[in-house]
Design a protein around this motif. Structure first.
Motif, PDB file in Angstrom:
ATOM      1  N   ALA A 253       0.857  -1.197   0.000  1.00 61.97           N
ATOM      2  CA  ALA A 253       0.000   0.000   0.000  1.00 61.97           C
ATOM      3  C   ALA A 253       0.888   1.241   0.000  1.00 61.97           C
ATOM      4  CB  ALA A 253      -0.906  -0.009   1.223  1.00 61.97           C
ATOM      5  N   PRO A 254       1.396   1.653  -1.145  1.00 61.51           N
ATOM      6  CA  PRO A 254       2.407   2.720  -1.184  1.00 61.51           C
ATOM      7  C   PRO A 254       1.911   4.090  -0.759  1.00 61.51           C
ATOM      8  CG  PRO A 254       1.763   2.049  -3.410  1.00 61.51           C
ATOM      9  CD  PRO A 254       1.163   1.052  -2.473  1.00 61.51           C
ATOM     10  N   ARG A 255       0.606   4.308  -0.697  1.00 63.28           N
ATOM     11  CA  ARG A 255       0.085   5.616  -0.302  1.00 63.28           C
ATOM     12  C   ARG A 255      -0.646   5.562   1.029  1.00 63.28           C
ATOM     13  NH1 ARG A 255      -3.544   8.145  -2.591  1.00 63.28           N
ATOM     14  NH2 ARG A 255      -2.719  10.238  -2.209  1.00 63.28           N
ATOM     15  N   ASP A 256      -0.415   4.541   1.816  1.00 63.29           N
ATOM     16  CA  ASP A 256      -1.074   4.441   3.112  1.00 63.29           C
ATOM     17  C   ASP A 256      -0.397   5.387   4.100  1.00 63.29           C
ATOM     18  OD1 ASP A 256      -2.886   2.990   5.021  1.00 63.29           O
ATOM     19  OD2 ASP A 256      -0.950   2.658   5.975  1.00 63.29           O
ATOM     20  N   LEU A 260       3.338   5.295   5.925  1.00 61.93           N
ATOM     21  CA  LEU A 260       4.304   6.360   5.655  1.00 61.93           C
ATOM     22  C   LEU A 260       4.802   6.971   6.963  1.00 61.93           C
ATOM     23  CD1 LEU A 260       2.488   7.999   2.619  1.00 61.93           C
ATOM     24  CD2 LEU A 260       4.787   6.989   2.552  1.00 61.93           C
ATOM     25  N   GLU A 261       3.895   7.162   7.911  1.00 59.32           N
ATOM     26  CA  GLU A 261       4.321   7.659   9.212  1.00 59.32           C
ATOM     27  C   GLU A 261       5.233   6.644   9.904  1.00 59.32           C
ATOM     28  OE1 GLU A 261       2.487   9.150  13.492  1.00 59.32           O
ATOM     29  OE2 GLU A 261       1.668   7.410  12.449  1.00 59.32           O
ATOM     30  N   ALA A 262       4.882   5.362   9.811  1.00 59.32           N
ATOM     31  CA  ALA A 262       5.701   4.332  10.455  1.00 59.32           C
ATOM     32  C   ALA A 262       7.120   4.351   9.896  1.00 59.32           C
ATOM     33  CB  ALA A 262       5.062   2.961  10.252  1.00 59.32           C
ATOM     34  N   ARG A 263       7.240   4.469   8.558  1.00 54.01           N
ATOM     35  CA  ARG A 263       8.589   4.516   7.981  1.00 54.01           C
ATOM     36  C   ARG A 263       9.301   5.816   8.356  1.00 54.01           C
ATOM     37  NH1 ARG A 263       9.550   3.550   1.626  1.00 54.01           N
ATOM     38  NH2 ARG A 263       8.727   5.677   1.469  1.00 54.01           N
ATOM     39  N   ALA A 264       8.553   6.921   8.436  1.00 56.16           N
ATOM     40  CA  ALA A 264       9.160   8.187   8.833  1.00 56.16           C
ATOM     41  C   ALA A 264       9.718   8.101  10.249  1.00 56.16           C
ATOM     42  CB  ALA A 264       8.127   9.306   8.736  1.00 56.16           C
ATOM     43  N   LYS A 265       8.937   7.533  11.174  1.00 54.35           N
ATOM     44  CA  LYS A 265       9.387   7.442  12.556  1.00 54.35           C
ATOM     45  C   LYS A 265      10.599   6.526  12.685  1.00 54.35           C
ATOM     46  CE  LYS A 265       6.144   7.429  15.784  1.00 54.35           C
ATOM     47  NZ  LYS A 265       4.897   7.107  16.523  1.00 54.35           N
ATOM     48  N   ALA A 266      10.586   5.421  11.933  1.00 50.75           N
ATOM     49  CA  ALA A 266      11.743   4.529  11.969  1.00 50.75           C
ATOM     50  C   ALA A 266      12.958   5.199  11.338  1.00 50.75           C
ATOM     51  CB  ALA A 266      11.417   3.221  11.242  1.00 50.75           C
ATOM     52  N   GLY A 267      12.745   5.877  10.208  1.00 49.23           N
ATOM     53  CA  GLY A 267      13.857   6.542   9.530  1.00 49.23           C
ATOM     54  C   GLY A 267      14.444   7.676  10.342  1.00 49.23           C
ATOM     55  N   GLU A 274      16.233  12.561   5.834  1.00 48.54           N
ATOM     56  CA  GLU A 274      15.613  13.224   4.688  1.00 48.54           C
ATOM     57  C   GLU A 274      14.462  12.379   4.143  1.00 48.54           C
ATOM     58  OE1 GLU A 274      16.134  16.288   3.921  1.00 48.54           O
ATOM     59  OE2 GLU A 274      17.672  16.339   5.478  1.00 48.54           O
ATOM     60  N   GLN A 275      14.636  11.068   4.141  1.00 51.91           N
ATOM     61  CA  GLN A 275      13.533  10.196   3.740  1.00 51.91           C
ATOM     62  C   GLN A 275      12.386  10.304   4.725  1.00 51.91           C
ATOM     63  OE1 GLN A 275      13.177   8.217   0.861  1.00 51.91           O
ATOM     64  NE2 GLN A 275      11.086   8.162   1.658  1.00 51.91           N
ATOM     65  N   ALA A 276      12.720  10.448   6.006  1.00 47.65           N
ATOM     66  CA  ALA A 276      11.669  10.615   7.013  1.00 47.65           C
ATOM     67  C   ALA A 276      10.873  11.882   6.757  1.00 47.65           C
ATOM     68  CB  ALA A 276      12.289  10.650   8.413  1.00 47.65           C
ATOM     69  N   VAL A 277      11.552  12.959   6.410  1.00 49.23           N
ATOM     70  CA  VAL A 277      10.858  14.204   6.074  1.00 49.23           C
ATOM     71  C   VAL A 277       9.937  13.976   4.883  1.00 49.23           C
ATOM     72  CG1 VAL A 277      11.169  16.541   5.154  1.00 49.23           C
ATOM     73  CG2 VAL A 277      12.603  15.743   7.054  1.00 49.23           C
ATOM     74  N   ALA A 278      10.444  13.282   3.864  1.00 50.32           N
ATOM     75  CA  ALA A 278       9.632  13.016   2.674  1.00 50.32           C
ATOM     76  C   ALA A 278       8.426  12.149   3.007  1.00 50.32           C
ATOM     77  CB  ALA A 278      10.494  12.344   1.607  1.00 50.32           C
ATOM     78  N   ASP A 279       8.613  11.173   3.888  1.00 50.53           N
ATOM     79  CA  ASP A 279       7.503  10.283   4.246  1.00 50.53           C
ATOM     80  C   ASP A 279       6.436  11.018   5.044  1.00 50.53           C
ATOM     81  OD1 ASP A 279       8.420   8.009   2.942  1.00 50.53           O
ATOM     82  OD2 ASP A 279       9.564   7.313   4.666  1.00 50.53           O
ATOM     83  N   TYR A 280       6.849  11.838   5.988  1.00 49.69           N
ATOM     84  CA  TYR A 280       5.866  12.634   6.720  1.00 49.69           C
ATOM     85  C   TYR A 280       5.090  13.546   5.765  1.00 49.69           C
ATOM     86  CZ  TYR A 280       6.908  11.718  11.693  1.00 49.69           C
ATOM     87  OH  TYR A 280       7.024  11.154  12.933  1.00 49.69           O
ATOM     88  N   THR A 281       5.822  14.154   4.836  1.00 51.35           N
ATOM     89  CA  THR A 281       5.180  15.056   3.880  1.00 51.35           C
ATOM     90  C   THR A 281       4.151  14.305   3.039  1.00 51.35           C
ATOM     91  OG1 THR A 281       7.191  16.406   3.800  1.00 51.35           O
ATOM     92  CG2 THR A 281       5.611  16.687   2.007  1.00 51.35           C
ATOM     93  N   ALA A 282       4.510  13.091   2.622  1.00 47.45           N
ATOM     94  CA  ALA A 282       3.576  12.284   1.832  1.00 47.45           C
ATOM     95  C   ALA A 282       2.366  11.875   2.665  1.00 47.45           C
ATOM     96  CB  ALA A 282       4.298  11.053   1.292  1.00 47.45           C
ATOM     97  N   ALA A 283       2.577  11.538   3.935  1.00 48.11           N
ATOM     98  CA  ALA A 283       1.460  11.166   4.801  1.00 48.11           C
ATOM     99  C   ALA A 283       0.497  12.339   4.979  1.00 48.11           C
ATOM    100  CB  ALA A 283       1.976  10.698   6.163  1.00 48.11           C
ATOM    101  N   PRO A 288      -4.053  14.994   6.499  1.00 46.41           N
ATOM    102  CA  PRO A 288      -3.342  15.997   7.309  1.00 46.41           C
ATOM    103  C   PRO A 288      -3.717  15.924   8.786  1.00 46.41           C
ATOM    104  CG  PRO A 288      -5.137  17.036   6.127  1.00 46.41           C
ATOM    105  CD  PRO A 288      -5.088  15.599   5.650  1.00 46.41           C
ATOM    106  N   LEU A 289      -3.438  14.791   9.405  1.00 44.29           N
ATOM    107  CA  LEU A 289      -3.756  14.604  10.818  1.00 44.29           C
ATOM    108  C   LEU A 289      -2.725  15.318  11.698  1.00 44.29           C
ATOM    109  CD1 LEU A 289      -4.654  10.810  10.782  1.00 44.29           C
ATOM    110  CD2 LEU A 289      -6.242  12.707  11.088  1.00 44.29           C
ATOM    111  N   PRO A 290      -3.143  15.760  12.886  1.00 42.02           N
ATOM    112  CA  PRO A 290      -2.210  16.473  13.767  1.00 42.02           C
ATOM    113  C   PRO A 290      -0.936  15.685  14.067  1.00 42.02           C
ATOM    114  CG  PRO A 290      -4.452  16.750  14.559  1.00 42.02           C
ATOM    115  CD  PRO A 290      -4.514  15.756  13.429  1.00 42.02           C
ATOM    116  N   GLN A 291      -1.033  14.367  14.209  1.00 43.16           N
ATOM    117  CA  GLN A 291       0.159  13.599  14.568  1.00 43.16           C
ATOM    118  C   GLN A 291       1.223  13.669  13.483  1.00 43.16           C
ATOM    119  OE1 GLN A 291      -2.601  10.472  14.373  1.00 43.16           O
ATOM    120  NE2 GLN A 291      -1.113   9.006  13.625  1.00 43.16           N
ATOM    121  N   TYR A 292       0.806  13.714  12.212  1.00 49.38           N
ATOM    122  CA  TYR A 292       1.785  13.807  11.126  1.00 49.38           C
ATOM    123  C   TYR A 292       2.395  15.202  11.069  1.00 49.38           C
ATOM    124  CZ  TYR A 292      -0.901   9.684   9.602  1.00 49.38           C
ATOM    125  OH  TYR A 292      -1.564   8.484   9.538  1.00 49.38           O
ATOM    126  N   LEU A 293       1.557  16.215  11.222  1.00 50.70           N
ATOM    127  CA  LEU A 293       2.048  17.591  11.209  1.00 50.70           C
ATOM    128  C   LEU A 293       3.012  17.835  12.363  1.00 50.70           C
ATOM    129  CD1 LEU A 293      -1.405  19.167  10.443  1.00 50.70           C
ATOM    130  CD2 LEU A 293       0.578  19.372   8.939  1.00 50.70           C
TER     131      LEU A 293
END
Length: 448
Positions: A253-256, A260-267, A274-283, A288-293
């Protein structure tokens, strides 16, 4: 071949504390079919995985077909209930309030057509209320659904979710047990995993979710399991496994947004920030949930990028303005944000309202942190103890209580909590983990 349905259900027994005599779990084919709140113990919302992971248009096509059906059969209450439930699922994925309103309209149309004994609509209304964090309403609808059909397992899923978020943990465990007794499938398995996670038994929680992954019958179910396995690994201080689980889920599920948040937090715990920043941005682009922002803002702040962090914080402030206009209780991430980046006294007011509506562990922790930031540490300690009453292994909760103990001059418990937080997950937060290490250093420097 031994079929999952032939295996006994998980047995969840609670006397003074959670005890298990058997952890042999049956594996079904549906995970969190209805009523799943999709919450981690820290209280953050997790949107459901898409119904078809290969294409974001899959759920939209399904909803379009259901809309066509109610046009053909406008007096069929089941068709309206099915449309409403599909819209609830879509709203969880997109965090779109308008879609929740459409879901409610469809479900109420079903109830107008069949006011009594309307199981599909009652379960749907319970799931909708839970998704909106209106857990008292969710409990009421779950009880109505059980009265309509006491042998339907899904109704106990809604019931368990509501009891959990209302801080009624014994009742939640009993509902999960009943659900598993009726049908020990992946949905009851996932909730049993969550019971153990809340109790701090992460090994059993992982075991149950791994079995759920093996049992998953759809891409969405597999994505859901990978999301939570990633979270469990990260909470145990294992970012390598967390990243692997997130990657496996994103292959499905590439757009889940949750993955994306899970990979951002791990990264963010490794060198791949930088990948974490990109993953958060994609999430955020998906939901646009508060936890991602907040996650992206605090990551950017930890990297010294204050302007980029402030851009996320500005969106959070705008969301808070909208929330106040609707008088809805604040979520925990909004309270954390206000406490750390806004007005701690306002955060206390937000938390006081939230905890009355949702006396869940994470809300008690957010309340504790707001009180601490506002200088009310005696009250804060009381709330922090409530957040950890079940033994949940949360590095963030432990850090918060440790900081409160330190502010009160309680050196020994402060050292214990701060050490436990870093032992559980040395990189649990881009700002607070370094603060925990600094706090321990100051304690060691001042203690004979």
């Amino acid at each position: 071949m031994h079929r999952p349905e032939d295996e006994p259900a998980p047995v969840i027994r609670r006397r003074r504390r959670l005890r298990t005599t058997v952890i042999t779990v049956a594996l079904g084919v549906v995970m969190f079919t209805v009523g799943a709140v999709g919450l981690s113990p820290n209280g953050s919302s997790t949107p459901d995985a898409p119904a078809t992971a290969s294409s974001a248009s899959g759920p939209a096509r399904g909803i379009a077909a259901l809309r066509e059906r109610v046009q053909r059969l406008p007096k069929d209450p089941v068709s309206w209930a099915n449309l409403g439930m599909a819209l609830v699922q879509q709203a969880r994925t997109t965090a779109d309030p308008a879609t929740y309103a459409q879901a409610e309209a469809a479900l109420r149309r079903s109830l107008t057509l069949q006011p009594a004994q309307n199981l599909h609509a009652e379960i749907g209304m319970g799931a909708l209320a839970a998704a909106r964090h209106q857990f008292r309403d969710a409990l009421t609808w779950a009880e109505k659904a059980i009265a309509t059909s006491p042998a339907t397992p899904a109704t106990y899923g809604v019931l368990a979710d509501a009891h959990t978020q209302l801080g009624q943990y014994r009742e939640a465990e009993e509902a999960v047990q009943k659900m598993a007794d009726l049908r020990p499938d992946s949905s009851s398995l996932a909730r049993a995993s969550y019971v153990f996670e809340l109790r701090g038994d992460t090994d059993q929680a992982k075991l149950l979710m791994e079995r759920a992954l093996r049992a998953a019958g759809t891409p969405g179910e597999r994505a859901f399991a990978h999301t939570h396995l990633s979270s469990l690994a990260l909470d145990s201080g294992d970012p390598t496994t967390a990243l692997r689980q997130a990657q496996a889920g994103l292959a499905i599920a590439p757009r889940d947004a949750g993955l994306l948040e899970a990979r951002a937090k791990a990264g963010a715990t490794t060198d791949d920030r930088e990948q974490a920043v990109a993953d958060y941005t994609a999430a955020i682009a998906v939901a646009p949930l508060p936890q991602y922002l907040l996650g992206l803002g605090e990551l950017q702040q930890s990297l010294g990028r204050q302007n980029q962090a402030e851009a996320q914080y500005a969106v959070l402030r705008a969301q808070e303005t909208l929330r106040r206009a609707t008088a809805a209780p604040a979520d925990v991430d909004a309270i954390y944000f206000e406490a750390d980046h806004g007005d701690p006294h306002q955060a206390v007011a937000m938390a006081e309202t939230a905890v009355r509506e949702r006396p869940f562990l994470a809300v008690h922790d957010a309340y504790a942190w707001a009180l601490h930031r506002a200088g009310r540490n005696d009250e804060a300690l009381h709330q922090a103890d409530k957040a950890l009453v079940l033994g949940t292994r949360s590095a963030l909760f432990l850090y918060h209580r440790g900081a409160i103990h330190q502010a009160l001059g309680d050196t020994t418990p402060a050292r214990h909590d701060l050490s436990q937080a870093l032992a559980a997950d040395p990189t649990f937060h881009p700002l607070h983990a370094p603060a925990a290490r600094e706090a321990l250093r100051r304690i060691d420097d001042t203690t004979p």
